[in-house]
Design an enzyme around this catalytic site. Structure first.
Site, PDB file in Angstrom:
ATOM      1  N   SER A  34      -9.797   1.271   3.210  1.00  0.00           N
ATOM      2  CA  SER A  34      -8.930   2.355   2.299  1.00  0.00           C
ATOM      3  C   SER A  34      -7.676   1.411   1.469  1.00  0.00           C
ATOM      4  CB  SER A  34      -7.994   3.289   3.144  1.00  0.00           C
ATOM      5  OG  SER A  34      -7.324   2.755   3.936  1.00  0.00           O
ATOM      6  N   SER A  48      -9.894  -0.899   7.382  1.00  0.00           N
ATOM      7  CA  SER A  48      -9.271  -0.896   5.891  1.00  0.00           C
ATOM      8  C   SER A  48      -8.511  -1.943   5.344  1.00  0.00           C
ATOM      9  CB  SER A  48      -8.475   0.535   5.944  1.00  0.00           C
ATOM     10  OG  SER A  48      -9.068   1.603   6.034  1.00  0.00           O
ATOM     11  N   LYS A  90       0.855  -1.223  -0.028  1.00  0.00           N
ATOM     12  CA  LYS A  90      -0.036  -0.148  -0.198  1.00  0.00           C
ATOM     13  C   LYS A  90       1.023   1.265  -0.217  1.00  0.00           C
ATOM     14  CE  LYS A  90      -4.015   1.627   2.637  1.00  0.00           C
ATOM     15  NZ  LYS A  90      -4.727   1.469   4.043  1.00  0.00           N
TER      16      LYS A  90
END
Lengths: 472, 94
Positions: free
Chosen positions: A153, A177, A78
């Site tokens: 997310s 997330s 990420k």
């Protein structure tokens, strides 16, 4: 079967017996990214050259007889985790050209283990969101249906694993997330206990709940990655070394709690069906499954949306355009420079959260918002503690429904916050939690969530693996 | 209900430049979120000890000693900003 579709375990066997090379595996992943990333927008930055170099090194090590669980395994991280060789943008305009001076501890550990970084994945700006629609670089589409969101997310990380761009990815989970996008994309997402994985080099959002964890194709792989990234780190004062003493001894006789508050809120038939099936299978395997109450769980979202923005308003104060990041070109003096840099650099949701937090922490409101929220958070933690006196694990849905349509919720921030209704609890209490794909997924996948006792991460992973086996 | 003026005040505290249109939008959205959050008033927090609340964690302490950071990493960190005579350059304060 294409090489990029392998699980870590499968690839491990083939690499160790020289049926495939790390270079072939890496090239297969890079090829898959090249083919489909333009439509999915799961990966923001690809580092092919570095990846190929690392793959060649891994092959050399394998030939020398070296072995390791992740040696030669390609992955994506990420883009909120700092990487020395690749840009780290947090999907924000304010960091559009930022290159970190060092690797995050998790990246360093994976490098030492011989895993191969392919690039960085898309996310909601600074991890603020549940759909990646808040990314400054465009939404990530769900590989199962491109008109739907991938969740957030860590939407890019979940979509990348579902689309076989990599063998695993790293996500971060502050209030769901990792688990929520894993549920939407039909993959496994594991949020470890708070403190078990070092956050050094993770751009801070909510320091009291931020956790890094793996997104994988099955539970076994999640356990392999967790084993490598977990542990005490002198650079993160909240990290610690845990020696788990309790082992998972099988489903028979296991006590599993079903919070009735999670069920009473379920309207989606598909989610209900998947849960009922899991309960039935667990009972058949000899587990005791009983309804319990988490009476304060209904306060999870309101607590989360006071504590999180409060910590964000403080953590994001460091982005002033000086010393790193993008600074406004037009400002004449320092005061103007701060306002323009932050006003132009942050997106709408980030500004919304900064302002909400600033308000909650400001004089006159601190007691009625922040202090109150922290007190209710204690009640939520106590609810879990009481349930775990009598039960081994908690079972529930990950998300209230399957992935929603892109754009369906963008005009209502509150509706978007409610997406996290089942996942914030474990975050606020620092408990390990995992989302695994439920069976019977018709068109769009839906996840099941298991929550474990604090620091019993391996035990939770063992249960999740057992559940995954009986669900198939 | 937060008015546009209050939003401008909060933005001022948070050092964010926002437009009139943004202030109006945030006034609506933040008010909706705050009224949702008001349900926290229904929680009975009388049993919570405000001194020891929140995470059931223990403090971990270590010696406060200086550790030298990697030279190359330090230089790479400094290179990200505008440097003048070895110092980070900022805009005029006055």
């Amino acid at each position: 079967m294409l090489l990029n579709e392998l699980t870590i375990k499968e690839a491990r066997e083939k690499l160790d017996t020289f049926q495939i090379s790390a270079l072939e595996l890496t090239n297969a992943c890079l090829e898959a990214i090249k083919k489909r990333n333009q439509e999915l927008n799961a990966v923001l930055e690809i580092c092919s050259k570095e990846a190929i170099l690392e793959a060649k090194q891994a092959d050399k090590k394998l030939k020398q007889g070296l072995r390791g669980p992740l040696l030669g395994i390609p992955y994506l991280a990420k883009d909120i985790l700092m990487t020395k060789e690749v840009k780290t943008t947090a999907a924000s305009k304010i960091l559009i050209n930022y290159v970190a001076p060092y690797d995050a501890t998790v990246i360093k550990k994976l490098k030492e283990a011989g895993a191969i970084l392919l690039g960085k994945t898309n996310l909601d700006e600074f991890a603020h969101g549940a759909s990646t629609e808040n990314s400054a670089f465009g939404v990530t589409k769900n590989p199962h249906n491109e008109s739907r969101v991938a969740g957030g997310s860590s939407g890019g990380s979940a979509a990348a694993v579902a689309a076989n761009f990599c063998l695993f990815s790293l996500g971060t989970d502050t209030g769901g997330s990792i688990r929520q996008p894993a549920s939407f994309c039909g993959v496994v997402g594991f949020k470890p206990s708070y403190g078990r994985v070092s956050r050094f080099g993770l751009l801070s959002m909510t320091s009291s709940t931020d956790v890094i964890g793996p997104i994988t194709k099955n539970v076994e792989d999640a356990a392999l990655v967790f084993e490598v990234i977990q542990g005490l780190d002198q650079h993160d004062a909240t990290s610690l070394e845990v020696k788990e003493t309790e082992n998972f001894t099988g489903l028979s006789g296991l006590k599993i709690a079903l919070p009735r508050e999670y069920f009473s809120q379920l309207k989606n038939e598909g989610v209900k069906k998947i849960l009922e099936k899991a309960v039935e299978k667990l009972k058949q395997a000899g587990a005791v499954v009983q309804e319990v109450s988490l009476p304060n769980s209904r306060f999870g979202i309101p607590v989360y949306y006071i504590i999180t923005p409060s910590e964000i308003s403080s953590n994001l104060a460091r982005f002033d355009g000086i010393a790193w990041g993008e600074g406004s070109k037009e400002a004449q003096n320092l005061h103007d420079f701060y306002f323009k840099t932050r006003g132009e650099g942050f997106g709408a949701e980030t500004k919304r959260r900064i302002m909400l937090g600033t308000y909650a922490l400001s004089a006159g409101y601190f007691d009625s918002y922040y202090q109150k929220a922290q007190a209710v958070r204690s009640l939520i933690i106590e609810d879990f503690r009481l349930v775990f006196q009598d039960y081994d694990f908690i079972l529930g849905p990950t998300t209230p429904h399957e992935a929603f349509k892109i754009g369906a919720q963008t005009n209502d921030p509150l509706a978007m916050y409610l997406e996290d209704i089942f996942v914030t609890g474990a975050s606020l209490a620092g408990l390990p939690a995992i989302s695994i794909p439920g069976a019977d997924s018709e068109e769009l996948p839906i996840g099941l969530q298991l929550i474990g006792q604090k620091f019993q991460d391996q035990k939770l992973l063992a249960l999740a693996e057992a559940l995954q086996k009986i669900l198939i | 209900m937060l008015t546009s003026e209050e939003i401008f005040h909060i933005a001022q505290l948070a050092k964010l430049e926002i437009s009139e249109a943004e202030a109006e939008k945030y006034s609506r959205e933040l008010s909706a979120i705050l009224s949702y959050v008001e349900q926290l008033d229904q929680a009975d927090i009388s049993s919570v000890n405000q001194e020891t609340r929140t995470l059931d964690s223990e403090n971990v302490l270590r010696e406060d000693e200086v550790k030298v950071w990697d030279q190359e990493e330090r230089e790479s960190a400094l290179r990200q900003g505008e440097i003048c005579d070895g110092l980070v350059k900022v805009k005029k304060v006055l």
